[in-house]
Structure formats: structure tokens, C-alpha cells
Write an enzyme that holds these catalytic residues in place. Structure first.
Site, PDB file in Angstrom:
ATOM      1  N   LYS A  76      15.778 -11.207 -21.100  1.00  0.00           N
ATOM      2  CA  LYS A  76      15.632 -10.125 -20.107  1.00  0.00           C
ATOM      3  C   LYS A  76      16.251 -10.579 -18.784  1.00  0.00           C
ATOM      4  CE  LYS A  76      12.138  -7.015 -18.120  1.00  0.00           C
ATOM      5  NZ  LYS A  76      10.712  -6.630 -18.085  1.00  0.00           N
ATOM      6  N   SER A 151       9.429  -1.866 -18.713  1.00  0.00           N
ATOM      7  CA  SER A 151      10.728  -2.165 -18.143  1.00  0.00           C
ATOM      8  C   SER A 151      11.600  -3.011 -19.071  1.00  0.00           C
ATOM      9  CB  SER A 151      10.570  -2.882 -16.800  1.00  0.00           C
ATOM     10  OG  SER A 151       9.916  -4.107 -16.977  1.00  0.00           O
ATOM     11  N   SER A 175       5.055  -3.611 -19.676  1.00  0.00           N
ATOM     12  CA  SER A 175       6.502  -3.651 -19.894  1.00  0.00           C
ATOM     13  C   SER A 175       7.011  -4.401 -21.105  1.00  0.00           C
ATOM     14  CB  SER A 175       7.185  -4.209 -18.642  1.00  0.00           C
ATOM     15  OG  SER A 175       7.018  -3.287 -17.584  1.00  0.00           O
TER      16      SER A 175
END
Lengths: 483, 475, 95
Positions: A76, A151, A175
Site C-alpha cells: 500500500k 482506503s 480500511s
């Protein structure tokens, strides 16, 4: 079978048995990443990946491989990676080539895993649909007109579309778990303090945690083993030994007590989703568990508490993004004030600005008690609810998201986005570990089951998830057309 | 209208730890710009602070030295504002729960002792430096200093004159060096004083509006700045105006204070507990350990000197004003019971010689053991006090040890009564005119004889014996 | 609690953000919606409740006072938007 149809565990075995090399593996996945139109990646580090893969192969050849040696992953873009762009999905960090590695990045490097690229995400971790990225929205592989969740949308989509055996994600209000649910993969948010936050661009310091996103619970156990552990550079890191999470995967679930909070099954929960969750929970009964209804009386206050605490912390955490020492700086600033205002206004997206302003307001003179302090007290009540419930049951189960994935662009109103976090937020407020595992398909879209445990019970959660995945095959279902 | 002055001081003492308060970068002064600003100090995305144990210990040490309450659980808060030398956009400080609570310290002003209250002392990180005159169109930022630990010491508004303020500042200045938490170097910025000044009509209970004076880097300027400001406020109020609460910069060149455009136009710092840090616990073990390691404090030492050693208040004050002097003195009296004489020599000859060459007592060419021996040789009458000054000079110039010098220069006192008598008789017989003068009432002429005798003995005759015998012979 | 446009402008400035005149109205509406949402907390009686700033009950670990960092200024400054030979540069600040 093709590489991307194998689990991490199977790839591990294959590498160990010299059935194939990491370079072969990596090249295969790089091609898939490059051909994908999901927009799951912000940066594809193909050259670096091959260098890492070569190194991994020589380590495997010398017999010194460990759990993740040679295994490709999507990282990420919230984790700082030395020499590689780290944007956190934001224009304000678009120019930022990190001069250092996050602890999680270091651990993955030390284990010689292979980084395919930096995964797309909601800007600075704020969002529930990966629609808030400077680099454009990520598409859900199950239906490209729908959101993958956020997210960690890019991380989830990449695993779901089998562009990578595993991804790293972060979870501040859901998330990891929510995109895992919306994309039909497995995601784990560990206990707060389990994984180091050093080098993980901060959103809400007292809520953020990093975790694995994988196809299976077994794979998640393997990744967690590597990334977890005490870090002296993180004051909030817990000095607790990291157990071998794989060891207890096959423990029996006989006698497991499951609690179903009635507050999680009231209005707002989509019927299709509700049915799948209840069906999934029934599976556990056949595995020897008992189920009872419990109550988390302050459940609904998780949303307001979170949407004060997180903005307050982030409004301060993001003050360092000012165009002075790194990142985006506006053109020809007239004076210092102009430098700050324009760099930040041009660099941040709307959702980030909203949360910064809410946070600034809530911390400002005269409002601190009514908002921030009040939220911290409410947090205590929410956390206490869980402790009460854990006196009666071992784990709590329920839905992760009240609905399946929604259409990209359909939720224009910020608040309606916030409301969809209802089930996941309280877990972060309390700092508890939780997982989302695929539990069904509703309206052709995946539905995730939420499993919440008490502090430091990741072993048990992974065990529970693994046993479910032996009994069922929801986790084996893939979106059409991803081959 | 009679006015009363009210002054409070905020002192920022840079703690002399090796590394920064929240990172492992060096705190050494004078390094190449930005060479000691690590990732944490720069506020890179994702970095986190970890607290330096030594900074905590030094803060506690200070608290103990001013008899203060130690908050064994204390919390770091974020003070949020934007400025280029503040990399994170917030300063990590302590607001509600500072590490040191209420304490006190005694000061001496015009021979009178006064107790000044210390409201609190808290830990915080220093900011970097903004340099405005290095480039034409830019302000240059050096972040080496960012993250250096500071102890902010806040006094009660107990001072009533610039003199008291200076006395307090000096006392704190010597104390922090004494307990080895700060090097007190005001030129390098290790010790900074801000003064809060207000005036009120004598007898009024409420305080007047105060102004804050900044940019004062010497005690001399502190006194000047305060007095200037008091004058300004008095003139203003007597003309019917009002004092505005503001920050004023002291300009030493122009000898004036002027209003400063604030760094943070909106003074809303949005304080909240830093979520990257946990509450600091000063455990009982740590507290005990620090108590053990604390040297005998100046005021304790002073009391002991006065009560047990019979030193005067003044002498004791001077000797305990610096740890270096006190340590030196302690070593002297370890082997010498004449505490008073030792004190005299430290404060007299030794001080004089050190000051002349701008040396610190810790760099004295004469060791305390040698000084002690010198004093011993006076006490045991080997040499006179006057001759001792010559020996001192020789020691200073590294000409040898005490006894060596006395021997080689033949400086031993003549104490043999017979010998002294003989010389006195000779001087008397050679100076009958002066004898007549003395006998006819001129007391002062005694000095002449003494002078002659000293000349004849190269100054080595024991002065007391000379005096006694002389008087007898002249009678 | 409801914010007006002026207050929103002030909050924006406090955070060094600029809100265009054209968007001020809608941002104010957005923020007020959020405030509405969070106002629900006032329903809770929290008088005797201790605030929970951290999920974990731990005290701060203290580091040994050792210098561990070396000079990486070159690498750090290579990513800065504007630098002089040794310094970070911003438009001149008048004090």
C-alpha cells in the site's frame, strides 16, 4: 495451474521445492499487473521487483529461505519505501521519493519478499471506496463499475484480481476489512500495537494499524508472522513476542462461543448481506461453536466518536505537509503564508481538507471539551462494551459492511460514506483485532464476515477463519474474467 | 501614584543530553547546518518520536533541586502552529501535566534572602533556526536544533524589581549547571530568559496587564530590558493609556523594546495529548536513583558550610555558587581543617589569578591539594601569609610543589625568637632617630621598623612575633 | 452547532487551507453535516468517564541517551523543493 491461481502457501511450497523460481513468479505477476485496468497500482516497480526476485532465488538456492522469500506482493502506498515514490494517494506527496524505509517495508525486504509496486489507496487513508485518490479510482474486479472499498482499495483489488499473492494494507476505521469484504478476500487488522507504525504515513495515530490482505487465512497468518513485532522506533509498539500464527490454525473450534451483537443487525443492513452473514455464522455451529445474541449498547456512537478523533489527530499529523522540506510546493509562492496555503490547498483533495478542518475546529479553543474530550470519553464506553461482551463470548461476528460494493461515483455526500463504516469503526476505537473473510455472494458481489476478538487473539481469529475456509469455499470464488 | 512591579520569568534551559529528546540525532552545537537533523527531526511522513530517558532524568533532577513536586505520571501534548523552523507543524511540549510541579528557590538581593516560587517546569523540544539575512529573497532554515530537549522553567510572578529578576535568573543559571543538566551558555542559546512584566498601583491586588519580553541573551540586558519596559508601561499608564498584552522584542543596539509581529497570528495552539506518545511514568525506582545521584545541592552545602564550618553567609554563598568552585573547595578542606582560611584563599588570590587569565577554576594550574597544602603551611607557621603570596605565584607558574618552592627559594619563616630579637636589636640600634620618634608618641613609625626588619629578613620573619618583640623592645 | 461561512474561512486559515469563494457555501454545508453527525455524542452521559486516548494501557518507553543517527542531510535535501547549499529555503519571513 497458473501461478496466480495458487495461494501464498502453495507458492511458498513451490519455491521451496524448486518447482519454479521467484523470477518466473515475479515476471508472471508483473505482466498481470501491467495488463490490468483496475488502476490498483500507483507505481509499478517492475525493475526493482526482478532484482529482488533474483536475490530471493539465490537465497532459496543457498537453503536460507524464510516465510516470504521470493513471494511477490503489492505494498500500500502509505508505507515509506526507500528510493521509491511514496504518495499515499495524494498530490501533495506526488514528488516524494522516500529517503527511508518503513519498518514494515524493512521487514518485508529482510525476508526477501518481492515488491511488485505501490498499491493505490484513498488519499492519505481517508475514504471508504478508493474514490478519493489523486491517481483516480480503483475498480472492483468483481464489477468494474463498482468501488473496491477503501482506503486499501488497490491492495484489495490486486489480491482479488490475482495480480499478487498478497498485499499490505492499513486499517484506521475499517480500511483493510471493508475492502476485503467488498472484494471477496481475507483481511486482518491486528491488535493496536502489534505491527510497527514507523514509516507508515499517519492518518489517526491512535487508530492506525497495518495488516495483511490475502486470499486465505493461512496466507494472512504467514504474512502477519513477518510484519508483526516490537519496534523501538514506535512508542506505541507493544513489546510482545510474535507467536507462530500458523501453528494453531488447525485447532478445533469445539466450544467456541460466538456473540452476535443485536445492534449490528438492525436497520440499514442490506437484506441480502444479512442473510449471507447469518448463513455463514450457522457454519460455525456445525464446527462445534455456540452462538448467542449479545449487546454493544454504545455501538451507534462509534461513528460520531471516530469522526471527531480521527480528524483531530490527522489535522495535526498532516501539518507537516507544508511544501517546505519535501513533497509538493506551489509555483512561485509570494510569501510564507502563500507557500503554506497554496501548497496545501493545491496538494490536498476535498475529503482530506474536510477532515483537517473538522479536526482543527474540534481542537480549537472552546470546543476541545465538547468534541475531542467527549469523543475520547465515548471511546471508553464503546471499548468497555466489548470487554463486557468478551466476558460471555470468545469472539464477535457480524457484517463488515451494511451493503455490497456500490457504484463508483454514486455516494456524493461525505456523510453517507461515513455511515457505511458503522461496523468496523468501533474495533479501531477499542484497538481490538479483527478479520474480514469471504462469506457469501449477494447480487453477484462478495460479502465479508466480520470476526472480532479480544486483545492479542490473532491466533484464535486466524484459526477460526481457517477452519471456516476448510469447511466452505467462498474464499476460492473469483471474479469472472480475471484470468 | 506609586507603582509596584510584578515580574515573572520563563527560562528555557537546553538540557545537555547527547541526543535529542525524541530522536537519536546529536545535540552538539555548531555542526554543519542540517547535518544533525534526522528523519524524525525533519518530520518526514511516517516518523515517530521516542522519549530520551536522560531528558526525563534531568528534568526530575531539576525538580528535586527546587524542592518541587514531581508528577510521576506526566503527558506530552502537541502545540500546533505553522513556522518554517517547526518541521512537524507542532511542537511537542507539556501542558496540563508537566513533569515538575510547584517548587521554590531562595535568592539573595542586597544581602537579604527572598523565596521565589517556581510554578512548574516542563519538557519540550526546541525548534530549528530561521536565518533571514543569508539570502536576499529567502529565509534559510537550519533544523539541527530542532528536537533538542528544553526544560521550560516558569516562575511565580514573585519578583518585584529587575534586580530580583536578575538574581533569580542567575540563581537558576548556576543551579542548572551545578546539577549538570545544562551548560548555561547564553551566547550559544542554551539558556534563554523571557520576562513577563507588569505594574500595578501599590496596594492593588489584581495584577496589571503584562507584556512578554523576548530576545534577551545576557543578565545585563535582562535588567535593562525590564527597566525599560517598566518605564514604558508607567509612562503609558500615567498618560491615561492602557497596556496591551503583547510580546516585545528587546533591541540591545537601540536600547528599546518593540512590539513583535507574532509567529503565530492566531494564538490558538489547539493543544491535545500527543497520540504518538504514551504517558511518561517516572517510576519510584527511577526517582530513587535520581535522588541518589543528585549531588549535595547548593543551598544544602551552603547551610552546612555556615553551620558546621563557620563560614560567613556571604563566603558560603560565593563558594557554592558554582559546582566547580564547590568541588575544588571540598577537595581543599578534605585535608585541611582551616575552612575559613581555605575559603579566603579560594575567594581571594585564586579567584583573582583565575579571573585575570579568564580561566575556569576547573582549569586551575594549581590543584586543590596544592592549595590546601599552601594554606597548611601558613597555619603551621612555616611561611607567613605575605610570603605565601609569593609561593602562590610560583605554584601558578608551575615552578614546583609547595614545599619544593619554599625550600628552593628559602622562604621559610623565621620563627626563632632569638634570631628575631637579634635582628630587631640591630635595626633599633641603627635607627635611633626613629626610635626617639616612636618613643615620643609616633605610633605610625612602627611600620618603618617592621619594614626594616622584613628587609633584613627578606620578608621571612614571622610578622606576629616581630610585632610583639618589637613593641617590647621599643617600650 | 452550526458554522457560518466566516467561521469556516477562519478554520481554513488555521489549517493553512484556502477555500475558494465559490466553494465556501458547499464546504460550509458539508462541515455542518459532519458536525450534525458528531453532535450525537451529546446524548451520552460521560461525566464520570475517563477519556481513552490510547487503546493500550502502557506507559512511555524511555530511550537511552545515545547518538544513533548519522549525517544524511544530502539525501534528505535531495528531495526538498528548494534548498540553498546547506539550508531549506522559504520566502523571506519578516519577524
Amino acid at each position: 495451474m497458473e501461478f496466480h491461481e495458487l495461494t501464498l502457501k502453495e507458492l511458498q511450497k513451490g519455491l521451496s521445492n524448486k518447482e519454479f523460481s521467484s523470477v518466473e513468479l515475479t515476471s508472471h505477476f508483473i505482466k498481470r499487473v501491467q495488463n490490468s485496468e483496475l488502476n490498483a497500482f500507483i507505481t509499478i516497480t517492475d525493475d526493482l521487483a526482478l532484482v529482488q526476485a533474483k536475490k530471493a532465488d539465490s537465497i532459496i538456492a543457498s537453503g536460507k529461505m524464510n516465510d516470504l522469500t521470493g513471494i511477490p506482493y503489492a505494498h500500500k502506498d502509505i508505507f515509506c519505501t526507500l528510493g521509491v515514490k511514496t504518495s499515499a494517494g495524494s498530490k501533495i506527496l506526488d514528488p516524494f521519493i522516500s529517503p527511508y524505509d518503513a519498518t514494515v517495508s524493512e521487514k518485508l525486504n529482510d525476508s526477501n519478499a518481492v515488491m511488485l509496486g505501490k498499491a493505490n489507496m484513498d488519499e492519505l487513508a481517508m475514504g471508504s471506496g478508493n474514490e478519493n485518490s489523486f491517481y483516480g479510482p480503483v475498480k472492483n474486479p468483481w464489477n468494474i463499475s463498482k468501488v473496491p472499498g477503501g482506503s486499501s482499495g488497490g491492495s484489495a483489488a490486486a489480491v482479488a484480481a490475482k495480480l499478487t499473492p498478497f498485499s499490505t494494507g492499513t486499517d484506521t476505521g475499517g480500511s483493510i476489512r471493508q475492502p476485503a469484504s467488498l472484494c471477496g478476500i481475507t483481511g486482518l487488522k491486528p491488535t493496536y500495537g502489534r505491527v510497527s507504525r514507523y514509516g507508515m504515513i499517519a492518518y489517526a495515530s491512535s487508530l492506525d494499524q497495518a495488516g495483511p490482505m490475502t486470499q486465505t487465512a493461512e496466507d494472512a497468518a504467514i504474512v502477519l508472522k513477518t510484519i508483526a513485532g516490537f519496534d523501538e522506533r514506535d512508542s506505541t509498539s507493544a513489546d510482545k513476542t510474535v507467536p507462530d500464527y500458523e501453528k494453531s490454525l488447525n485447532n478445533s473450534l469445539e466450544g467456541l462461543k460466538i456473540g452476535i451483537p443485536k445492534e449490528y443487525f438492525s436497520e440499514g443492513l442490506d437484506d441480502g448481506v444479512k442473510q449471507k452473514i447469518l448463513d455463514a455464522i450457522k457454519e460455525f455451529e456445525s464446527l462445534g461453536a455456540t452462538v448467542k445474541e449479545v449487546s454493544l449498547p454504545h455501538a451507534k456512537f462509534a461513528i460520531p466518536a471516530y469522526y471527531i478523533i480521527a480528524p483531530c489527530e490527522c489535522s495535526s499529523n498532516l501539518s507537516r505537509l507544508d511544501g517546505v522540506r519535501y513533497g509538493y510546493r506551489c509555483e512561485s509562492p509570494k510569501d510564507l503564508s502563500d507557500l503554506y496555503i497554496r501548497s496545501r490547498s493545491e496538494g490536498f483533495g476535498d475529503e482530506v481538507k474536510r477532515r483537517i478542518m473538522i479536526g482543527s475546529f474540534a481542537l480549537s479553543a472552546g470546543y476541545y471539551d465538547a468534541y475531542y474530550l467527549k469523543a475520547l470519553k465515548s471511546r471508553r464506553l464503546i471499548s468497555n462494551d466489548f470487554q463486557e461482551v468478551f466476558k460471555e463470548v470468545d469472539v464477535i461476528m457480524g457484517p463488515v459492511s451494511p451493503t455490497i460494493a456500490w457504484d463508483i461515483g454514486s455516494k456524493k455526500d461525505p456523510v453517507s460514506n461515513y455511515l457505511s463504516d458503522i461496523y468496523t469503526l468501533s474495533v479501531n476505537l477499542a484497538g481490538l483485532p479483527a478479520m474480514s473473510i469471504p462469506a457469501g455472494i449477494s447480487d453477484n458481489m462478495p460479502v465479508g464476515l466480520h470476526i472480532i476478538g479480544n486483545y492479542w487473539t490473532e491466533e484464535r481469529l486466524l484459526n477460526i477463519a481457517h477452519q471456516f475456509q476448510i469447511q466452505t469455499d467462498w474464499h476460492k470464488k473469483s471474479p469472472k474474467g480475471i484470468d | 501614584m506609586e507603582w509596584e512591579t510584578v515580574i515573572g520569568l520563563e527560562i528555557h534551559a537546553q538540557l545537555n543530553t547527547k541526543s535529542k529528546i525524541f530522536s537519536g540525532a546529536s545535540t552538539q552545537f555548531g555542526a554543519k547546518p542540517n547535518s544533525q537533523a534526522c528523519a524524525v527531526d525533519l518530520g518526514l511522513p511516517g516518523v515517530l518520536p521516542v522519549v530520551n530517558k536522560e531528558a526525563v532524568s534531568k528534568a526530575v533532577r531539576f525538580g528535586l533541586a527546587v524542592d518541587a513536586h514531581i508528577n510521576q505520571i506526566n503527558v506530552f501534548d502537541r502545540k500546533n502552529y505553522f513556522y518554517p523552523d517547526l518541521p512537524k507543524g507542532y511542537q511537542i511540549s507539556q501542558l496540563e501535566l508537566p513533569i515538575v510541579g510547584e517548587g521554590k528557590i531562595d535568592i539573595m538581593v542586597n544581602g537579604e534572602s527572598k523565596t521565589i516560587g517556581v510554578t512548574r517546569a516542563h519538557l519540550e523540544e526546541d525548534a530549528g533556526k530561521s536565518i533571514h539575512d543569508l539570502y536576499d529573497d529567502y529565509t534559510a532554515v537550519d533544523l539541527n536544533r530542532a528536537g533538542t530537549p528544553l526544560l521550560e522553567i516558569v516562575s511565580e510572578p514573585d519578583m518585584r524589581s529587575a534586580e530580583e529578576a536578575v538574581a533569580y535568573a542567575k540563581k537558576i543559571h548556576s543551579l542548572v549547571q551545578y546539577i549538570d543538566i545544562c551548560d548555561g551558555n547564553m551566547q550559544e542559546g542554551s539558556f534563554r530568559c523571557d520576562a513577563n512584566v507588569s505594574i500595578r498601583p501599590l496596594g492593588q491586588k489584581e495584577f496589571g496587564t503584562r507584556t512578554e519580553l523576548k530576545n534577551i541573551n545576557s543578565f545585563k540586558f535582562l535588567e535593562k530590558a525590564i527597566n525599560l519596559e517598566l518605564e514604558r508601561q508607567q509612562d503609558l499608564l500615567e498618560d491615561g493609556g492602557r497596556v496591551i498584552q503583547e510580546t516585545r522584542l528587546y533591541d540591545a543596539d537601540k536600547n528599546e523594546t518593540r512590539s513583535m509581529r507574532s509567529k503565530e497570528e492566531a494564538n490558538d495552539y489547539k493543544y491535545f495529548p500527543d497520540p504518538d506518545l504514551l504517558p511518561v511514568e517516572v517510576t519510584n525506582e527511577l526517582l530513587e536513583q535520581i535522588k541518589q545521584e543528585l549531588p549535595e545541592l547548593p543551598h544544602e552545602k551552603k547551610a552546612r558550610y555556615v553551620e558546621s564550618l563557620g563560614l560567613s553567609d556571604y563566603d558560603a554563598d560565593v563558594i557554592t555558587s558554582s559546582k566547580a568552585i564547590a568541588d575544588y573547595y571540598e577537595r581543599m578542606i578534605a585535608n585541611n581543617s582551616n575552612a575559613k582560611l581555605c575559603a579566603n584563599w579560594v575567594m581571594g588570590e585564586l579567584s583573582g589569578a583565575l579571573n585575570k587569565e579568564q580561566l575556569d577554576i576547573s582549569n586551575s594550574p594549581i590543584s586543590p591539594e596544592e592549595m590546601s597544602l599552601l594554606v597548611e603551611r601558613i597555619s603551621d607557621n612555616t611561611i607567613s601569609g605575605k610570603i605565601a603570596k609569593d609561593v602562590f605565584k610560583a605554584l601558578w607558574n608551575q615552578e614546583g610543589g609547595v614545599d619544593q618552592v619554599i625550600e628552593s627559594k628559602g622562604l621559610k619563616q623565621i620563627t626563632d625568637t632569638g634570631e628575631i630579637e637579634k635582628i630587631i636589636e640591630e635595626v633599633i640600634s641603627n635607627n635611633s632617630a626613629q626610635v626617639d620618634q616612636y618613643r615620643s608618641g609616633n605610633e605610625k613609625i612602627l611600620g618603618f621598623f617592621v619594614g626594616q626588619i622584613m628587609k633584613a629578613t627578606n620578608g621571612k620573619a614571622n610578622p606576629k612575633q616581630v610585632n610583639d618583640i618589637l613593641r617590647k623592645k621599643l617600650a | 452547532m452550526s458554522l457560518d461561512n466566516k467561521e469556516v474561512s477562519q478554520i481554513a486559515y488555521l489549517s493553512r487551507l484556502q477555500v475558494e469563494e465559490s466553494s465556501l457555501e458547499s464546504i460550509t454545508a458539508d462541515l455542518n453535516n459532519i458536525l450534525n453527525l458528531v453532535e450525537q455524542l451529546s446524548e451520552l452521559d460521560t461525566d464520570s468517564v475517563e477519556p481513552m486516548a490510547h487503546p493500550i494501557k502502557m506507559t512511555q518507553r524511555l530511550r537511552e541517551d545515545v547518538v544513533t543517527e548519522t549525517d544524511q542531510s544530502e539525501s534528505f535535501q535531495s528531495i526538498a523543493p528548494k534548498t540553498g547549499k546547506f539550508h531549506y529555503l522559504v520566502p523571506t519571513v519578516i519577524e
